[in-house]
Design an enzyme around this catalytic site. Sequence first.
Site, PDB file in Angstrom:
ATOM      1  N   PHE A  88      34.563  75.604  71.354  1.00 53.81           N
ATOM      2  CA  PHE A  88      35.585  74.735  71.912  1.00 53.81           C
ATOM      3  C   PHE A  88      35.157  74.162  73.262  1.00 53.81           C
ATOM      4  O   PHE A  88      34.772  74.910  74.172  1.00 53.81           O
ATOM      5  CB  PHE A  88      36.895  75.497  72.130  1.00 53.81           C
ATOM      6  CG  PHE A  88      37.725  75.688  70.894  1.00 53.81           C
ATOM      7  CD1 PHE A  88      38.754  74.809  70.590  1.00 53.81           C
ATOM      8  CD2 PHE A  88      37.486  76.756  70.048  1.00 53.81           C
ATOM      9  CE1 PHE A  88      39.530  74.987  69.445  1.00 53.81           C
ATOM     10  CE2 PHE A  88      38.256  76.945  68.907  1.00 53.81           C
ATOM     11  CZ  PHE A  88      39.281  76.059  68.610  1.00 53.81           C
ATOM     12  N   ASP A  89      35.259  72.856  73.382  1.00 55.99           N
ATOM     13  CA  ASP A  89      35.180  72.232  74.693  1.00 55.99           C
ATOM     14  C   ASP A  89      36.405  72.687  75.486  1.00 55.99           C
ATOM     15  O   ASP A  89      37.396  73.144  74.914  1.00 55.99           O
ATOM     16  CB  ASP A  89      35.175  70.706  74.516  1.00 55.99           C
ATOM     17  CG  ASP A  89      35.131  69.965  75.832  1.00 55.99           C
ATOM     18  OD1 ASP A  89      34.348  70.344  76.713  1.00 55.99           O
ATOM     19  OD2 ASP A  89      35.917  69.011  75.981  1.00 55.99           O
TER      20      ASP A  89
END
Length: 229
Positions: free
Chosen positions: A8-9
Amino acid sequence: MRYNTLLFDLDGTLTDPFEGITRCVAYALEGQGITVTDRAELACYIGPPLQQAFEHFHGLDAAQSARALADYRERFADVGLYENVVYAGIPELLARLTASGRQLFVATSKPWAYARRIIAHFGLASYFGKVYGSEMDGQRAEKHALLAYIMRQQKLKPGETLMIGDRRFDILGARHNGMDAVAVGYGYGQPEELAAAEPLGVFESPTALGDYLLAPAPVSAPAETVTIR
């Protein structure tokens, strides 16, 4: 389960950092004699490596951008990183994905020293095996380099790993490393930017993303999905 590991960013994917980042960028630009009257114009700074962004968006030279980055961090380290909001539905999404047996990691261009504090501050640390980011000297600020590093450290298989982000840097960085990527449409990537990057899909809410990832078999695009290939 096609994707055992999800990366996940942070900014624009898990949290909305608009207030903190734009206030800190405005503060840094003020030190270079540049006054910003509308901080909405600084949303372009959310996503790319900051020193390069100062050079690209405001034409600062290498020395000026380095000074601007130092000024940015001066405010961000104590104040800006907490001027941040977790997107609605993110805790529920992470809980669903963790319960499914997948392993989750944060992969952000932001320095890991800041990212870990943000994740802990908002009570999200228990969902992630580790929070990865760049070094303060700029090492691994490019998303493709960061993802390559994470894959080596965690011994991940590209075909079993999915990158989730809101900017083209996330999608292209994943592709560079042979992994799939999807985008979220509620972040800071413009529709045309994401379309050009060609993620597997663009999801307009954490709920829609979770429904897709947790579907027991291939399904048609959820109603809240902009596009999916």
